[in-house]
Structures are given as C-alpha cells and as structure tokens.
Motif scaffolding. Structure first.
Motif, PDB file in Angstrom:
ATOM      1  N   VAL A   2     102.459  -1.513  44.451  1.00 30.33           N
ATOM      2  CA  VAL A   2     102.981  -0.587  43.435  1.00 30.33           C
ATOM      3  C   VAL A   2     104.428  -0.881  43.067  1.00 30.33           C
ATOM      4  O   VAL A   2     104.908  -0.469  42.012  1.00 30.33           O
ATOM      5  CB  VAL A   2     102.864   0.886  43.896  1.00 30.33           C
ATOM      6  CG1 VAL A   2     101.421   1.288  44.050  1.00 30.33           C
ATOM      7  CG2 VAL A   2     103.635   1.129  45.184  1.00 30.33           C
ATOM      8  N   ASP A   3     105.149  -1.617  43.939  1.00 27.97           N
ATOM      9  CA  ASP A   3     106.577  -1.836  43.702  1.00 27.97           C
ATOM     10  C   ASP A   3     106.919  -3.279  44.053  1.00 27.97           C
ATOM     11  O   ASP A   3     106.629  -3.740  45.158  1.00 27.97           O
ATOM     12  CB  ASP A   3     107.403  -0.866  44.553  1.00 27.97           C
ATOM     13  CG  ASP A   3     108.856  -0.815  44.109  1.00 27.97           C
ATOM     14  OD1 ASP A   3     109.203   0.089  43.352  1.00 27.97           O
ATOM     15  OD2 ASP A   3     109.632  -1.696  44.534  1.00 27.97           O
ATOM     16  N   LYS A  13      97.619  -2.043  40.876  1.00 28.36           N
ATOM     17  CA  LYS A  13      98.264  -0.741  40.784  1.00 28.36           C
ATOM     18  C   LYS A  13      99.774  -0.860  40.572  1.00 28.36           C
ATOM     19  O   LYS A  13     100.505   0.131  40.689  1.00 28.36           O
ATOM     20  CB  LYS A  13      97.990   0.075  42.051  1.00 28.36           C
ATOM     21  CG  LYS A  13      96.521   0.419  42.269  1.00 28.36           C
ATOM     22  CD  LYS A  13      96.343   1.228  43.545  1.00 28.36           C
ATOM     23  CE  LYS A  13      94.873   1.573  43.768  1.00 28.36           C
ATOM     24  NZ  LYS A  13      94.669   2.324  45.041  1.00 28.36           N
ATOM     25  N   LYS A  22     103.279  -0.626  39.448  1.00 25.24           N
ATOM     26  CA  LYS A  22     103.919   0.298  38.515  1.00 25.24           C
ATOM     27  C   LYS A  22     105.357  -0.079  38.191  1.00 25.24           C
ATOM     28  O   LYS A  22     105.833   0.182  37.084  1.00 25.24           O
ATOM     29  CB  LYS A  22     103.896   1.727  39.086  1.00 25.24           C
ATOM     30  CG  LYS A  22     102.493   2.305  39.271  1.00 25.24           C
ATOM     31  CD  LYS A  22     102.575   3.718  39.813  1.00 25.24           C
ATOM     32  CE  LYS A  22     101.194   4.291  40.075  1.00 25.24           C
ATOM     33  NZ  LYS A  22     100.384   4.383  38.842  1.00 25.24           N
ATOM     34  N   HIS A  23     106.066  -0.656  39.169  1.00 24.04           N
ATOM     35  CA  HIS A  23     107.501  -0.893  38.988  1.00 24.04           C
ATOM     36  C   HIS A  23     107.859  -2.329  39.383  1.00 24.04           C
ATOM     37  O   HIS A  23     107.478  -2.788  40.456  1.00 24.04           O
ATOM     38  CB  HIS A  23     108.322   0.087  39.831  1.00 24.04           C
ATOM     39  CG  HIS A  23     107.920   1.519  39.648  1.00 24.04           C
ATOM     40  ND1 HIS A  23     108.187   2.219  38.495  1.00 24.04           N
ATOM     41  CD2 HIS A  23     107.262   2.365  40.470  1.00 24.04           C
ATOM     42  CE1 HIS A  23     107.706   3.442  38.608  1.00 24.04           C
ATOM     43  NE2 HIS A  23     107.128   3.562  39.798  1.00 24.04           N
ATOM     44  N   THR A  28     101.243  -4.664  29.821  1.00 23.24           N
ATOM     45  CA  THR A  28     100.123  -3.837  30.291  1.00 23.24           C
ATOM     46  C   THR A  28      98.773  -4.481  29.985  1.00 23.24           C
ATOM     47  O   THR A  28      97.752  -4.065  30.529  1.00 23.24           O
ATOM     48  CB  THR A  28     100.188  -2.436  29.659  1.00 23.24           C
ATOM     49  OG1 THR A  28     100.335  -2.564  28.241  1.00 23.24           O
ATOM     50  CG2 THR A  28     101.343  -1.628  30.242  1.00 23.24           C
ATOM     51  N   GLU A  78      98.724  -0.626  34.890  1.00 19.27           N
ATOM     52  CA  GLU A  78      99.423   0.586  35.340  1.00 19.27           C
ATOM     53  C   GLU A  78     100.942   0.417  35.354  1.00 19.27           C
ATOM     54  O   GLU A  78     101.664   1.278  35.857  1.00 19.27           O
ATOM     55  CB  GLU A  78      98.918   0.995  36.725  1.00 19.27           C
ATOM     56  CG  GLU A  78      97.429   1.364  36.745  1.00 19.27           C
ATOM     57  CD  GLU A  78      97.002   1.990  38.057  1.00 19.27           C
ATOM     58  OE1 GLU A  78      97.864   2.619  38.728  1.00 19.27           O
ATOM     59  OE2 GLU A  78      95.819   1.855  38.419  1.00 19.27           O
ATOM     60  N   LEU A  79     101.440  -0.685  34.805  1.00 14.93           N
ATOM     61  CA  LEU A  79     102.878  -0.951  34.816  1.00 14.93           C
ATOM     62  C   LEU A  79     103.624   0.110  34.013  1.00 14.93           C
ATOM     63  O   LEU A  79     103.285   0.387  32.851  1.00 14.93           O
ATOM     64  CB  LEU A  79     103.152  -2.339  34.239  1.00 14.93           C
ATOM     65  CG  LEU A  79     104.587  -2.841  34.343  1.00 14.93           C
ATOM     66  CD1 LEU A  79     105.000  -3.019  35.795  1.00 14.93           C
ATOM     67  CD2 LEU A  79     104.748  -4.173  33.589  1.00 14.93           C
ATOM     68  N   GLU A  80     104.653   0.721  34.644  1.00 18.34           N
ATOM     69  CA  GLU A  80     105.422   1.790  34.000  1.00 18.34           C
ATOM     70  C   GLU A  80     106.851   1.383  33.676  1.00 18.34           C
ATOM     71  O   GLU A  80     107.422   1.856  32.686  1.00 18.34           O
ATOM     72  CB  GLU A  80     105.445   3.028  34.908  1.00 18.34           C
ATOM     73  CG  GLU A  80     104.072   3.663  35.136  1.00 18.34           C
ATOM     74  CD  GLU A  80     104.132   4.821  36.108  1.00 18.34           C
ATOM     75  OE1 GLU A  80     105.255   5.104  36.623  1.00 18.34           O
ATOM     76  OE2 GLU A  80     103.086   5.444  36.355  1.00 18.34           O
TER      77      GLU A  80
END
Length: 503
Positions: free
Chosen positions: A435-436, A468, A470-471, A491, A496-498
């Motif tokens: 996720v990071d 997953k 995201k950051h 994306t 799910e990249l934010e």
C-alpha cells in the motif's frame, strides 16, 4: 473551556506538558496554563511541579578567571537554567516526582557539579562542603593534581551536596541523568542520589559512563533506559527483572550480559514477569555484517510472558536469544540488522504479530543477488496474517534485480540504493498487498527519464494489475507538471493509487 470537568483539564495539561517535561524552555512556556483560572491552576501546578529540571548550557571559563569569579559572574545565568527554585518558592518541593539533569556542552564538563550547586543556589551556609568542591574544581581547572586527602574530601562533599538536594526534593521516583560527564565527583553525586532514592525509584534513565551505574539501582524499577557510546566503558548494574515494564539498553554487546538481571536468583531461568517493551541497541553496530552467532550454553533461559513490543537494532543474536525472545506474545517487532538474522527471526513463530518491520542494510555485503532475493522471498512467505509488514532495504553496490521478487504479504516498502524503476513497476503485481512505496534510486533519474519509464510501461504492458498500492513517494526526483500528470493517469496500471509525491 473554563468549565471543563477536572479530569478533562488534567488530560489536556498532561498532553500539553508530558513531552515538555525534559525541556526547560517548553516547561516554562507551559506555565501560562497556571493563569487560566483556579481549576486550571490547581491541575497544572500538580502536573508541572512534578518535574524538576536542571538544564545547563555553560561556556568555557575565560583564561585568567578563577572558578569562583566565573560562578559569581554567571550565577544569575545558571540559576535561570533550572526550575527547582521556582518549584520550591511555591512550597512544592514535595510535589516533584521526576528529576532531570541535562548537560551537553563540553565547556565546563569537569565542573558540572559546581554548575549544579550554583544553579540551585546552594551556598556554604547550607552546605559547608561547597567550599571543598570549589577548591577542588579550581585545582582541576589549573591542571593541579589533588592529594589523597583532598580527593577524599571532595568525594564526601559531593555526597553531602546530593543529600542536601534529596532533602529538598524528597519524593523523586524518576531520575533522568542526560550527560556524558565522567568527572569523579559528579559521579559520586549521582551515586548518592541513586542510593538515597533507592526503594522509591520506578524510573531510571542515564547515559553516564564508568562507575555511575555499577550499583543496584532499585528493587522497584519499572522503566529503565541505559545509554552508552562506542568509546565509553559502562559497567551494567544489577536490576531486578520482576517489576520491569519498559527497558531500553544502548550499550556495547561486549558489555551486555543477561546476568545483569540475575537478581537474588541462582537458577538458570530469568523471568521478566511484567516486561512489555524491550529495546536493545548496540553502539558498535557493523552495518554490513551478516554474522549470526551460534548457540551459547552460557545464556540463561529467558522468559517474557507479557512482552508485546520488541525493537532490536544491529544486535548480534545467538540462536538461543532469538528462540527465547520469539516465544513472547509479541505484537510489534522491529528488527534492524543483517539479512541472516532477519531470516532466522522470521523462521520462528511470528503469526501473532500485528506489525513487523525489517530494516536490512546491505552495505559491504557481497551476497549473490539470486541468493539474497530467494532468502527474502522465503522470509516474507512466513508473514501471512500480519496486518502491517514493512521492509526497508539500503544498499550501495549492485543494481537490485526485482525479477524474482515475490513478497505477497508486504504492505510497506522503502528502497534506498541503485535500482531500475521499470523493473520495480513490473515487480509490483508480485507484491499485491503493498500500500505504501518510498523509493530513492541512487541511479540518476531525471523527470524526463521517469516519463520515459512510464511511457514504456504503458506501451509494453496491459493493465490494471492486481495491486493495493495507494501511495508512492520518490526522493531525488523533481515533480514537473508533466510528471505529475503522468502519475495521475497511472491508475490504468495501479487502480487504487491515490497519491504520488516527489522531493
């Protein structure tokens, strides 16, 4: 705000001051809480006055000045370096529970005890021994050797000064000595404080060298921090393990023995019945070492029935120690060191962990890349069910090859070394729970080169992938408008990249 319940007021004051307790400047700023109203003054006084601080910042004595002249000229400055006098002026000496002595300057290290005496306004009428310490300090400044009688008198004087301070602050339960002073009279002063408060102390924190911690410091200690430096000889005290709840040691491995905790115990089992947090830092860390120590029959059996947080920093562990530590009901484990030891740790039972952090430094380590990745793949295959799994990799030689990486349970990845960005993007699907991502490639990645990587990625690969993530944060990469726009559109590959940050 003035009408808040007392319990809420106390919590606000606590959080406003708890981190200020060891900083005299922040402590003084928090005094304004006393002025709000009577309820706030009552609550703030009890919390603020519970911490007595001597935070010295002294300069060298000018050439030609005597010790006595210096301290006469600088008395007001030194007295401003403590809150003890203010606490006593408000008849609150008995309220003080924590006593902090801080001194980081080299200028008057040999005269530190005299600095404290001056700051606390201890004069010869209070303690006749002050004159003896002044004479000894003057001799030390001028490089004169003391006679045995003078030395003995100075040691006794240091004891008398400490006892006077104990009488002024009789209820101290937490002692924090933050200075590298090796001066023998200051050490005697500290030893007297320890022995006088012994039986009351629940917290003890020090980075004192040599003989200041050789004694039994307390049977009631719950919170202990002992810090050393690579060039410092420190003799570990004997500590009762039963009441300990928090323990941090930062010493040489050669100076550390588990027998430190063999308190009134001749058996081969040392049990830490109440220890919840253990942090072991070893100051002579060899960052590139891949050494794993074998079994050691001389290490007693260690039992940690309540240990939930374990932090190990470049610690050469024996197989016995790993097995004993990993039998604890750990929830948080943070290990920094060599790959072999990390592999050995992950081969133990780690399924109850909620947070696992592995920091691997590969400087000066020559492991075939395939062997290294294979070992890490096996290591992270054991981490299923752990909510947060973090890997930090630092290396400097070969370009990291991500072709065979398979880390399905990894959630946070931090990279610092030469790697191919395109290969890293291709490896992300083999880290589906990541996720990071923080990446700093020591290869030269200009904004244009990163854009080319993203263009090639889109040309040669279909998306989206199972990820997953995201950051993402890139270090040493300038975030141009074009680059930001390209990552905003990523994306298509990472659904799910934010956010993507550059610095």
């Amino acid at each position: 705000m003035a009408d808040l319940p007392t319990v809420i007021i106390e919590r606000i004051i606590y959080f406003a001051t708890v981190y200020a307790n060891k900083s005299l400047g922040d402590w003084k700023n928090a005094l304004r809480l006393l002025w709000i109203n009577r309820e706030w003054r009552h609550a703030a006084k009890r919390i603020l006055y519970s911490c007595a601080i001597v935070d010295l910042n002294c300069k060298f004595i000018e050439e030609g000045k005597t010790v006595d002249t210096y301290f006469t000229d600088n008395k007001a400055v030194l007295m401003a370096n403590t809150n003890v006098l203010l606490i006593e002026q408000n008849d609150s000496g008995t309220m003080a529970k924590q006593f902090v002595i801080k001194y980081s300057e080299d200028g008057l290290r040999k005269l530190l005890l005299l600095c404290i005496i001056t700051a606390l306004a201890i004069n010869e009428s209070d303690c006749p021994a002050v004159s003896v310490i002044k004479e000894g300090s003057d001799a030390a400044k001028n490089g004169q050797a003391l006679t045995d009688d003078q030395r003995s008198s100075c040691l006794k004087a240091a004891t008398d000064v400490a006892q006077l301070l104990v009488n002024r602050l009789p209820n101290i339960t937490d002692l924090d000595i933050c200075t590298h002073c090796k001066e023998v009279y200051f050490c005697q002063f500290v030893n007297t404080l320890i022995s006088s408060y012994n039986g009351k102390l629940t917290g003890f924190h020090t980075n004192l060298p040599v003989n200041c911690t050789t004694m039994l410091i307390s049977e009631t200690l719950k919170n202990v921090t002992i810090r050393s430096h690579v060039d410092t000889i420190i003799h570990m005290p004997t500590i009762n393990p039963q009441p300990l709840e928090y323990l941090m040691l930062n010493v040489r491995r050669t100076q550390f023995r588990w027998d430190t905790f063999r308190y009134n115990n001749n058996s081969n089992v040392i049990q830490f019945d109440n220890l919840r947090s253990l942090k072991l830092f070893f100051v002579e860390a060899n960052f590139g070492s891949t050494q794993v120590l074998g079994p050691n029959d001389h290490i007693p059996q260690l039992v940690f029935p309540k240990l939930t947080t374990l932090i190990l920093y470049y610690l050469p562990l024996t197989t016995n120690e790993v097995q004993y530590l990993m039998k604890a009901p750990l929830r948080i484990l943070n290990y920094s060191g060599c790959l072999d030891t990390a592999h050995m740790i992950c081969n133990q039972s780690i399924g109850n962990l909620a947070d696992l952090t592995i920091n691997i430094n590969l400087y000066n380590v020559h492991i075939p890349p395939n062997n290294m990745i294979a070992k890490m793949n096996k290591m992270f295959s054991k981490t299923a069910g752990i909510a947060k799994v973090t890997l930090t990799l630092t290396w400097q030689s070969n370009v990291m090859d991500f072709t065979d990486v398979y880390w399905p349970h990894l959630t946070h990845l931090y990279l610092n070394g030469p790697f191919d960005l395109y290969a890293l993007f291709l490896a992300i699907p083999r880290m589906p729970n990541l996720v990071d991502l923080l990446a700093r490639s020591t290869l030269s990645y200009t904004s244009d080169r990163v854009l080319l990587v993203l263009h090639t990625l889109k040309r040669d690969n279909a998306g989206p992938v199972s990820s997953k993530l995201k950051h993402i944060k890139f270090l040493k990469v300038k975030g141009t408008k074009q680059l930001v726009k390209a990552f905003d559109e990523l994306t298509w590959y990472l659904p799910e990249l934010e956010s993507v940050d550059f610095s």
